[in-house]
Scaffold this motif. Structure first.
Motif, short mmCIF file in Angstrom:
data_model
loop_
_atom_site.label_atom_id
_atom_site.label_comp_id
_atom_site.label_asym_id
_atom_site.label_seq_id
_atom_site.Cartn_x
_atom_site.Cartn_y
_atom_site.Cartn_z
N THR A 253 -19.01 29.92 39.17
CA THR A 253 -18.62 30.26 40.65
C THR A 253 -17.51 31.37 40.73
OG1 THR A 253 -16.82 28.42 40.37
CG2 THR A 253 -19.16 27.67 41.17
N ILE A 254 -17.01 31.41 41.95
CA ILE A 254 -16.17 32.92 42.21
C ILE A 254 -14.69 32.23 41.42
CG2 ILE A 254 -14.84 33.94 44.10
CD1 ILE A 254 -17.16 33.84 45.73
N PRO A 255 -14.53 31.03 41.93
CA PRO A 255 -12.98 30.87 41.29
C PRO A 255 -13.29 30.73 39.75
CG PRO A 255 -13.69 29.14 43.08
CD PRO A 255 -14.62 30.00 42.73
N SER A 256 -14.13 30.25 38.98
CA SER A 256 -14.03 30.06 37.65
C SER A 256 -14.42 31.54 36.93
CB SER A 256 -15.41 29.22 37.17
OG SER A 256 -16.28 29.59 37.77
N LEU A 257 -15.03 32.59 37.63
CA LEU A 257 -15.12 33.81 37.30
C LEU A 257 -13.94 34.45 37.24
CD1 LEU A 257 -16.77 36.23 36.30
CD2 LEU A 257 -17.27 36.74 38.70
N ILE A 258 -13.09 34.27 38.41
CA ILE A 258 -11.59 34.90 38.61
C ILE A 258 -11.00 34.42 37.50
CG2 ILE A 258 -9.61 35.09 39.95
CD1 ILE A 258 -11.58 35.28 42.34
N ALA A 259 -10.94 33.02 37.04
CA ALA A 259 -9.95 32.47 36.17
C ALA A 259 -10.25 32.97 34.74
CB ALA A 259 -10.14 30.85 36.18
N ASN A 260 -11.67 33.19 34.41
CA ASN A 260 -12.27 33.55 33.15
C ASN A 260 -11.67 34.92 32.88
OD1 ASN A 260 -12.95 31.01 32.49
ND2 ASN A 260 -15.07 31.45 33.17
N GLN A 261 -11.95 35.96 34.00
CA GLN A 261 -11.89 37.37 33.72
C GLN A 261 -10.67 38.01 34.21
OE1 GLN A 261 -14.46 39.33 32.42
NE2 GLN A 261 -15.83 37.15 32.15
N PHE A 262 -9.77 37.26 34.74
CA PHE A 262 -8.82 38.10 35.43
C PHE A 262 -7.49 38.48 34.31
CE2 PHE A 262 -5.04 39.30 38.13
CZ PHE A 262 -5.81 39.84 39.09
N GLY A 263 -7.36 37.50 33.20
CA GLY A 263 -6.44 37.80 32.50
C GLY A 263 -6.87 38.92 31.73
N SER A 264 -8.17 39.29 31.23
CA SER A 264 -8.63 40.50 30.47
C SER A 264 -9.10 41.55 31.40
CB SER A 264 -9.65 40.10 29.43
OG SER A 264 -10.89 39.40 30.34
N ALA A 265 -8.68 41.62 32.44
CA ALA A 265 -9.04 42.61 33.35
C ALA A 265 -8.17 43.80 33.46
CB ALA A 265 -9.29 42.24 34.88
N TYR A 266 -8.19 44.90 32.45
CA TYR A 266 -7.20 45.91 32.44
C TYR A 266 -7.44 47.06 33.26
CZ TYR A 266 -6.03 42.67 28.20
OH TYR A 266 -5.88 41.85 27.45
N THR A 267 -8.28 47.07 33.84
CA THR A 267 -8.54 48.40 34.67
C THR A 267 -8.24 48.16 36.13
OG1 THR A 267 -10.90 47.91 34.89
CG2 THR A 267 -10.34 49.16 32.96
N GLN A 268 -8.11 48.93 36.94
CA GLN A 268 -7.80 48.60 38.37
C GLN A 268 -9.19 48.13 38.92
OE1 GLN A 268 -6.48 51.97 40.61
NE2 GLN A 268 -5.90 50.96 42.33
N ILE A 269 -10.24 48.90 38.70
CA ILE A 269 -11.54 48.57 39.33
C ILE A 269 -11.70 47.23 39.12
CG2 ILE A 269 -12.96 49.65 37.55
CD1 ILE A 269 -13.31 49.96 41.42
N GLU A 270 -11.73 46.77 37.87
CA GLU A 270 -12.17 45.57 37.57
C GLU A 270 -11.52 44.32 38.12
OE1 GLU A 270 -13.08 42.51 33.91
OE2 GLU A 270 -12.38 44.49 33.31
N GLN A 271 -10.02 44.49 38.36
CA GLN A 271 -8.93 43.68 39.25
C GLN A 271 -9.62 43.60 40.48
OE1 GLN A 271 -5.01 45.09 38.12
NE2 GLN A 271 -5.36 44.29 36.16
#
Length: 302
Positions: A253-271
């Motif tokens: 889901t959207i919340p779970s994707l954000i929770a899983n990926q945001f900590g490792s999102a190092y590029t501005q475009i991914e964030q």
């Protein structure tokens, strides 16, 4: 004394108005911030960030359709499960529970509504999931696999497990809303029902018909509260970037994707891509809650 009370009320209305304006300003500020930080991804990817299913930060591909799809599937399945539970518990508490038991049940309901969601998530992951997968979910697959929604063999986290946990989590909140609406049926109407010689079940049916619109608003409000749930769903949905008709398949889901990926999102475009999904979730949740509030304010007489 009457004029004194009026003066006191008038003296405090600017403070109340200021509080409302502050809340509205905070909501507006969140929306503006989400739009601002989502612009890089939306300008680069366009609507494909919502309509394509390819999330690969290494290749700079950001398509979150699987998360959007999973959010709707889990939320709709959860409210479908929670609706009869919430209405049934509200009717039992109001109509059938003894007076001494009624207060206890209401207290338990309120305690469950206030429990941290991480408790529901770990319970679903370590207790509920291992109990349902080899029993109910396997039975559904073995006997109803000709239906697309049960065509996948359950092996772990899934849409249905996440929806079931989410339904159990929002049922106390939905039940309290339904209970308050149900109690609001005019007493003179109830007395008229019994004066006609109708049974208790007839009275319940007529009451539910009377509050149908408010009932829908209360359940929509509960759905708006649960649609953005993160921890409980992230622990039970499976975390797979998958789009499947089967409720027994793992997904995200959207919340779970954000929770899983945001900590490792190092590029501005991914964030920015993650925040654009957050923007969509914000709009969806705000729409559900606003519509539910409007329905509740209009009342439910039919």
């Amino acid at each position: 004394m009457k004029y004194g009370v009026k003066i006191i009320k008038n003296r405090h209305w600017p403070l109340s108005s200021l509080s409302i304006l502050i809340v509205a300003a905070l909501v507006g500020a969140m929306l503006v911030a989400l739009i601002y930080y989502s612009l890089p991804a939306l300008m680069r990817e366009g609507l494909s960030v919502y309509t394509t299913n390819r999330w690969n930060p290494n290749a700079n591909f950001f398509g979150g359709f699987a998360a959007v799809y999973g959010t709707f599937i889990v939320s709709l399945a959860a409210i479908t499960i929670a609706m009869p539970l919430a209405v049934g518990s509200a009717i039992f508490i109001n109509e059938f529970a003894p007076d001494k038991l009624r207060g206890f049940l209401i207290a338990i309901n309120d305690v469950m509504a206030g429990l941290p969601t991480v408790i529901y998530g770990f319970w679903g992951l370590y207790v509920f999931g291992p109990m349902l997968n080899p029993t109910l979910f396997t039975w559904l697959h073995d006997n109803l696999s000709f239906l697309p929604i049960f065509s996948t063999k359950p092996i772990g986290g899934s849409y249905l497990l996440a929806a079931t946990v989410l339904a159990i989590m929002i049922t106390p909140f939905a039940s309290s809303l339904v209970r308050e609406v149900y109690v609001g049926v005019p007493r003179i109407m109830v007395e008229g029902i019994y004066a006609l010689g109708l049974t208790k079940w007839d009275a319940i049916r007529i009451k539910l018909s009377y509050i149908a619109r408010s009932l829908l608003g209360a359940l929509s409000l509960a759905l708006g509260r649960g649609i953005g749930e993160t921890v409980a769903v992230a622990l039970t949905v499976g975390g797979a970037l998958n789009v499947s008709l089967s409720l027994l398949s793992p997904g995200i889901t959207i919340p779970s994707l954000i929770a899983n990926q945001f900590g490792s999102a190092y590029t501005q475009i991914e964030q920015s891509a993650l925040l654009s999904l957050a923007l969509l979730l914000f709009i969806i949740g705000l729409t559900f809650i606003t519509m539910a509030k409007l329905v509740l304010l209009r009342g439910g007489a039919r």
